[in-house]
Design an enzyme around this catalytic site. Sequence first.
Site, PDB file in Angstrom:
ATOM      1  N   ASP A 202       0.824  -1.203   0.000  1.00  0.00           N
ATOM      2  CA  ASP A 202       0.000   0.000   0.000  1.00  0.00           C
ATOM      3  C   ASP A 202       0.867   1.266   0.000  1.00  0.00           C
ATOM      4  O   ASP A 202       1.856   1.348   0.726  1.00  0.00           O
ATOM      5  CB  ASP A 202      -0.877  -0.032   1.270  1.00  0.00           C
ATOM      6  CG  ASP A 202      -1.935   1.056   1.289  1.00  0.00           C
ATOM      7  OD1 ASP A 202      -2.732   1.117   0.335  1.00  0.00           O
ATOM      8  OD2 ASP A 202      -1.969   1.839   2.254  1.00  0.00           O
ATOM      9  N   GLU A 243       1.452  -0.442  -5.043  1.00  0.00           N
ATOM     10  CA  GLU A 243       0.561   0.647  -5.383  1.00  0.00           C
ATOM     11  C   GLU A 243       1.434   1.902  -5.383  1.00  0.00           C
ATOM     12  O   GLU A 243       1.823   2.384  -4.327  1.00  0.00           O
ATOM     13  CB  GLU A 243      -0.560   0.805  -4.366  1.00  0.00           C
ATOM     14  CG  GLU A 243      -1.504   1.929  -4.755  1.00  0.00           C
ATOM     15  CD  GLU A 243      -2.205   2.607  -3.575  1.00  0.00           C
ATOM     16  OE1 GLU A 243      -3.242   3.233  -3.814  1.00  0.00           O
ATOM     17  OE2 GLU A 243      -1.715   2.533  -2.442  1.00  0.00           O
TER      18      GLU A 243
HETATM   19  C1  GLC Z   1      -4.287   3.196  -0.552  1.00  0.00           C
HETATM   20  C2  GLC Z   1      -5.543   2.369  -0.603  1.00  0.00           C
HETATM   21  C3  GLC Z   1      -6.690   3.184  -0.103  1.00  0.00           C
HETATM   22  C4  GLC Z   1      -6.400   3.600   1.325  1.00  0.00           C
HETATM   23  C5  GLC Z   1      -5.055   4.322   1.415  1.00  0.00           C
HETATM   24  C6  GLC Z   1      -4.621   4.495   2.827  1.00  0.00           C
HETATM   25  O1  GLC Z   1      -4.324   4.260  -1.402  1.00  0.00           O
HETATM   26  O2  GLC Z   1      -5.747   1.883  -1.902  1.00  0.00           O
HETATM   27  O3  GLC Z   1      -7.905   2.492  -0.182  1.00  0.00           O
HETATM   28  O4  GLC Z   1      -7.411   4.455   1.777  1.00  0.00           O
HETATM   29  O5  GLC Z   1      -4.041   3.615   0.758  1.00  0.00           O
HETATM   30  O6  GLC Z   1      -4.124   3.288   3.353  1.00  0.00           O
END
Ligand code: GLC
Length: 541
Positions: A202, A243
Amino acid sequence: MLIQDLWYKNAVVYCVNVERFVDANGDGIGDFEGLMRRLDYLAGLGVTCLWILPFYPSPRRDDGYDVADYYGVDPRYGTAGDFVELMHQAREHGMRVIVDLVINHTSIQHPWFRDARANPKSKYRDWYVWSKKRPRGWNKGMVFPPVQTSTWSYDPVARHYYFHRFFDFQPDLDTASPEVRTEIKRIMGYWLELGVSGFRVDAVPFVISTKGPDVKPRHDFGFLREMREFLQWRQGDAVLFAEANVPPNADLDYFGDRDDRMHMMFNFVVNQNVFYALASGDTRPLVRALERTRQHPMTAQWGHFLRNNDELDLGRLTDAQRQLVFETFAPDKKAQLYGRGIRRRLAPMLDGDRRRMELAYSLMFTLPGTPVIRYGDEIGMGDNLALPDRQAFRTPMQWSAEPHGGFSAAKRTVLPVIDDEVFGYRRVNAADQRRDPDSFLNWIERIVRMRKEVPEIGWGDWQVLGTGSPHVLAIRYEWRGNAVVAVHNVDAKPHTIRPGAKLVNLLSDDHSDGHKITIEGYGYRWYRVGGLGETLSGERA
Ligand code: GLC
Ligand code: CA
């Protein structure tokens, strides 16, 4: 190319939220038992890798992205025993499992933070990021404006400000601290021992950026290498799937030009340009996005997707392009979010138009990388804009025409199942679509099967072919002497192209002698160049 066993190069990833999938014990909340009962369904769909969204104990103020215990399972979904059982059963079904690694921040309820704020001498104090005075940039760099209004908040217990890149209930971990890094590896080691094949990591750019009052923004890519090293020593075939919504010139920083950082990244740039192409009928910016994200090391791979668990982020388009996508797919301001995105599912954005849905998924499945689908995509689920923020497109899975769409036998469910005229569970559900050979579900199953029979897409070199039309995208893949061409017409009108080679249609009987092909509006074709006999010569071992 000697290494054959990079499984993720041709995986079919399915993103599932346990809480919103199936409720087996009737308390209104999805659970591991329910997910296990649907593994046959997922295997039938052709899924080879499950990506499970956060299921850890959490106050769930950000759907579990506010973790209160990295070593557990939220009792609402089951027990650690259920998790291990799921791992076993997934393996029996030939499916790998990856889980979310949310280590940029914890929940404000995490025992580390509770101890850190209460006790200045706590060893956990240094695990977070503090400032005695309110830092200058306290109201800058928010990820969720205008819902989130600051990145530094005062904690009356600690009598200090703490840093939070995301919501104020998500205090950032000091990810530069050696102790925190050791703990992150401990977390990875824990889930690896339980059998996962890797992590969706993440918020990677934030994990590795400098944190502290008035610091200069800098990224420590060394930490990505550290994570990769640890992971690969523990389990050689596990992957880190990042991500990281970053500009193309930063891709190699994240992949590592020596194959030594992230194995996979979601291709956000291509994603946004796919939506621009669908909105405008013009594939040229998409071609540029593909070219700009072309270069990556041998073991690295892109993950391609249409919609994910977040808003459709359009932040990397030009203002004019973004405006056009908004006007086309979310003219209602209510459907827009954080000034940059759309809080809808794909099917309603395309008015449930089957031709355009097929076009979009066929295109996604033939982009150079690994496809990632999200629960509910396969039946064309809708959204509910009456729900707040991102909940609009996170509603429970629609299994049947039974009450609550067969998601749960409870009176009330964790979130209402969609029950409108067009996309409600009475009209859109897996049970009905299973019985109908022409359903979207069965179409998805066929296209997944075809994608698996075309490993060239995941492995091969690719080239965009000139089609003479900005509306028609043709990509040719080559691997081990085999070639495949995928053609997509994103325009409502038919267009004719001249491929110049004999093409065998993989999806229907309509082959081509190479002179010309007319592709109907929103049409798509998958061809093998030469004869079908070539299919077999290059099969994986
Ligand atoms: C990422 C996730 C999202 C979350 C954020 C904070 O962007 O995809 O859903 O709110 O991280 O952890
Ligand atoms: Ca339950």
